[in-house]
Design an enzyme around this catalytic site. Structure first.
Site, PDB file in Angstrom:
ATOM      1  N   CYS A 157      34.910 -49.034  17.130  1.00 25.93           N
ATOM      2  CA  CYS A 157      36.200 -48.858  16.451  1.00 25.93           C
ATOM      3  C   CYS A 157      37.291 -49.820  16.923  1.00 25.93           C
ATOM      4  O   CYS A 157      38.399 -49.800  16.390  1.00 25.93           O
ATOM      5  CB  CYS A 157      36.658 -47.416  16.611  1.00 25.93           C
ATOM      6  SG  CYS A 157      35.394 -46.232  16.091  1.00 25.93           S
ATOM      7  N   HIS A 286      46.070 -45.522  18.352  1.00 27.20           N
ATOM      8  CA  HIS A 286      44.707 -45.325  17.850  1.00 27.20           C
ATOM      9  C   HIS A 286      44.611 -43.940  17.207  1.00 27.20           C
ATOM     10  O   HIS A 286      44.106 -43.813  16.106  1.00 27.20           O
ATOM     11  CB  HIS A 286      43.698 -45.474  18.986  1.00 27.20           C
ATOM     12  CG  HIS A 286      42.275 -45.464  18.540  1.00 27.20           C
ATOM     13  ND1 HIS A 286      41.782 -46.344  17.595  1.00 27.20           N
ATOM     14  CD2 HIS A 286      41.223 -44.675  18.894  1.00 27.20           C
ATOM     15  CE1 HIS A 286      40.499 -46.101  17.392  1.00 27.20           C
ATOM     16  NE2 HIS A 286      40.130 -45.096  18.166  1.00 27.20           N
ATOM     17  N   HIS A 321      39.821 -42.374   9.796  1.00 27.13           N
ATOM     18  CA  HIS A 321      39.392 -43.373  10.776  1.00 27.13           C
ATOM     19  C   HIS A 321      38.419 -44.317  10.089  1.00 27.13           C
ATOM     20  O   HIS A 321      37.299 -43.947   9.747  1.00 27.13           O
ATOM     21  CB  HIS A 321      38.736 -42.686  11.967  1.00 27.13           C
ATOM     22  CG  HIS A 321      38.462 -43.613  13.111  1.00 27.13           C
ATOM     23  ND1 HIS A 321      38.691 -44.968  13.053  1.00 27.13           N
ATOM     24  CD2 HIS A 321      37.954 -43.386  14.364  1.00 27.13           C
ATOM     25  CE1 HIS A 321      38.358 -45.521  14.203  1.00 27.13           C
ATOM     26  NE2 HIS A 321      37.908 -44.580  15.015  1.00 27.13           N
TER      27      HIS A 321
END
Length: 598
Positions: A157, A286, A321
């Site tokens: 990620c 994040h 996400h």
């Protein structure tokens, strides 16, 4: 200067920058997190899905609807073309391209594999030909007419943030004048199943930084930004002035409670930018909505800013996400925050986390924004931070560096090794699949007795057997009875992250996934690390041959000869100075020639 001269994006917020901006501002009233429409899964969770079907994306791009192309590539082409148009690039032949992905063509792989499982002479090869990360990257570059160096990064990620960082570093060190950087990932059942196996999906809309958070929602997106050394007469949104990558070296999928990796990445990004924490106007966090991430990121932010925390928020409450694309779309959000002088709201928030008491920006707000930090953290402990600044006047180019690497140690995997004596953590060793054991053991052997400052790995397919194992189980059990280990190990940076964990190396950690060009890309990156002051860099090639890949190569005939055939692990320690047992040197002076070994 590393100037941002163009941006392009597609996500659940909309197609293109204008539609995205209207949604961010609240002008578009739309449901950005909802049940999936464009793919099927038995897992009932909301996702951040692009509303357009594949056929609609092809129509938008002028691609024949009969052409087989992964959704990851389609999304990437849309965003990259917009960024290139926005920057007004005329010389694409000398433009470089650094993309990132974790999903690649996995949206099509199950279609092949379901038929293949019944008869290995069946299954349409066109559905598996784009499985790897390099395929979508090269398709995007070709569709956009990019003629310079092209490479692919996959560090879970944090991938797109690392692509941005590498592009900036190449410009600063004179290896490129212009680079298109970013990432793309499509939604697919494989990743939904994988995160379900980890038990970190929220069945409701995710609530980043909220005390009641229960997990993340997945999303799909693509975004690219154009970085240029000389802005000339072009518009310039802002500059990339700071960046850093570090490894938490704590756990394969979790971050340490105090957020050591996030702290290190943020502190080093500030140092690189030459600014103080109080100079940051806004942090695009994040903020995945998982209990572990939000608590550790909050702790890291509090450790750096104390009681004077700037505006911060997670935009994943709107997009979901988006995995490798997260750092790219959030880079675009950061650029837009500077352009519009706004910070974006943290949707679905009501109650601060008890442990830290931090409250993110709840609603989109007008305010002065001069510097934005964008955070991206991934599996394998991979942590990155990128800083964008408005009208920075600080020079950051260092364009006359000689890139010389000394090969001071090497190791090639040997089946005769006693792995118990090399990988001494028995519990971790038992969970490792064949390729992970090969790669980790070889890396440890090469690094033996030396202090390693950075770890860079390269692979074509990663732990392919783990991907096959997880996919087969999902098909056979109808997406039930899924175990997380093969999913975790199927991420491409597994070996680099595991080496960092076992070696306690909290430094730079990168993984290239560019097929036969992965080694040269890895060497370029190692040269940049050495030129940046690192003394010893561990670099390694890892790939495996599985029965499925052998069958695919045989069935593809001549076309299959272009696929990687090697099986094994090869690691080297390259250094800034010549050691007593130096094997040779590598000179890197031109990315077109790449390198020469002496």
């Amino acid at each position: 200067m590393v100037n941002v001269t163009g941006i392009g994006i597609i996500s659940s917020l909309g197609v293109g920058v204008n539609e995205t901006l209207n949604t961010l501002k609240g002008n578009n009233v739309k449901e950005t997190l909802r049940k999936p429409l464009n793919f099927s899964t038995k897992i009932d969770v909301p996702v951040g899905e692009v509303e357009m079907t594949n056929d609609e994306l092809k129509s938008l791009l002028g691609i024949d609807k009969k052409k087989t192309i992964s959704r990851t590539a389609l999304l990437g082409i849309v965003a990259a073309k917009e960024a290139i148009r926005d920057a007004g690039i005329e010389d694409l032949d000398n433009t470089c391209f650094i993309s990132s992905t974790t999903v690649g063509g996995m949206d099509m792989t199950p279609t092949f594999y379901k038929e293949y499982m019944g008869d290995n002479n069946k299954g349409r090869l066109r559905y598996v030909a784009q499985h790897d990360c390099a395929s979508s990257t090269r398709m995007i570059a070709e569709a956009c007419g990019i003629g310079g160096m092209t490479t692919a990064i996959s560090t879970a990620c944090s991938s797109a943030a690392n692509a941005i960082m590498m592009g900036a570093r190449m410009i600063e060190q004179g290896l490129a004048e212009r680079v298109v950087v970013g990432g793309t990932d499509a939604l697919c059942a494989y990743t939904i199943d994988g995160f379900k196996s980890l038990m970190i999906l929220d069945s409701e809309k995710c609530r980043p930084f909220d005390e009641t958070r229960a997990g993340l929602n997945l999303g799909e997106a693509a975004a690219y930004i154009v970085l240029e050394a000389d802005k000339g007469k072009k518009q310039t949104y802002c500059q990339v002035t700071g960046y850093a990558n570090a490894n938490d070296a704590y756990h394969q999928t979790a971050v340490s409670a105090e957020g050591r990796g996030p702290q290190k990445a943020m502190r080093e990004a500030l140092k690189k930018a030459g600014i103080e924490p109080e100079d940051i106007s806004y942090i695009n966090a994040h903020g995945t909505g998982t209990p572990n991430n939000d608590a550790s990121e909050s702790a890291a932010i509090k450790a750096i800013w104390g009681e004077n925390i700037p505006a911060f928020s997670s935009t994943k409450a709107m997009t979901g996400h988006t995995l490798a694309a997260a750092g790219a779309i959030e880079a675009v959000f950061s650029v837009l925050a500077i352009k519009e002088q706004m910070v974006w709201g943290n949707k679905n928030f009501s109650t601060p986390i008890a442990m830290t008491g931090l409250t993110p920006t709840r609603e989109t707000t007008n305010c002065e924004v001069n510097a934005v930090m964008s955070n991206s953290f991934g599996f394998g402990g991979n942590c990155s931070a990128v800083i964008f600044e408005k009208n920075s006047s600080r020079a950051s180019l260092n364009r006359n560096i000689k890139h010389t690497l000394y090969i001071n140690a090497t190791a090639t995997y040997n089946a005769e090794w006693d792995l118990k004596s090399i990988i001494t953590d028995a519990n971790m060793r038992r969970r490792m699949s064949r390729l992970v054991k090969m790669g980790v053991a070889t890396g440890l052997k090469a690094a033996e007795g030396q202090k390693i400052d950075s770890i860079i790995t390269a692979t074509s397919y990663g732990c392919l057997s783990d991907s096959e194992k997880f996919l087969k189980t999902a098909i056979e059990t109808d997406e039930q009875m899924l175990t997380p280990t093969p999913f975790i190990q199927s991420t491409f940076n597994t070996i680099g992250g595991t080496l960092a964990l076992l070696m306690g190396c909290e430094e730079y950690n990168m993984t290239f996934v560019n097929r036969e060009k992965s080694m040269s890309d890895m060497i370029i990156d190692a040269a940049i690390e050495i030129a940046s002051g690192k003394k010893n860099v561990l670099i390694g090639l890892i790939d495996e041959m599985t029965p499925t890949l052998e069958t695919i190569i045989r069935r593809m005939g001549k076309k299959g000869s272009a696929l990687p055939h090697d099986d094994g692990a090869w690691f080297y320690v390259v250094s800034a100075t010549k050691g007593e047992n130096c094997i040779g040197t590598i000179e890197v002076d031109d990315i077109k020639k790449t390198y020469s070994l002496r």
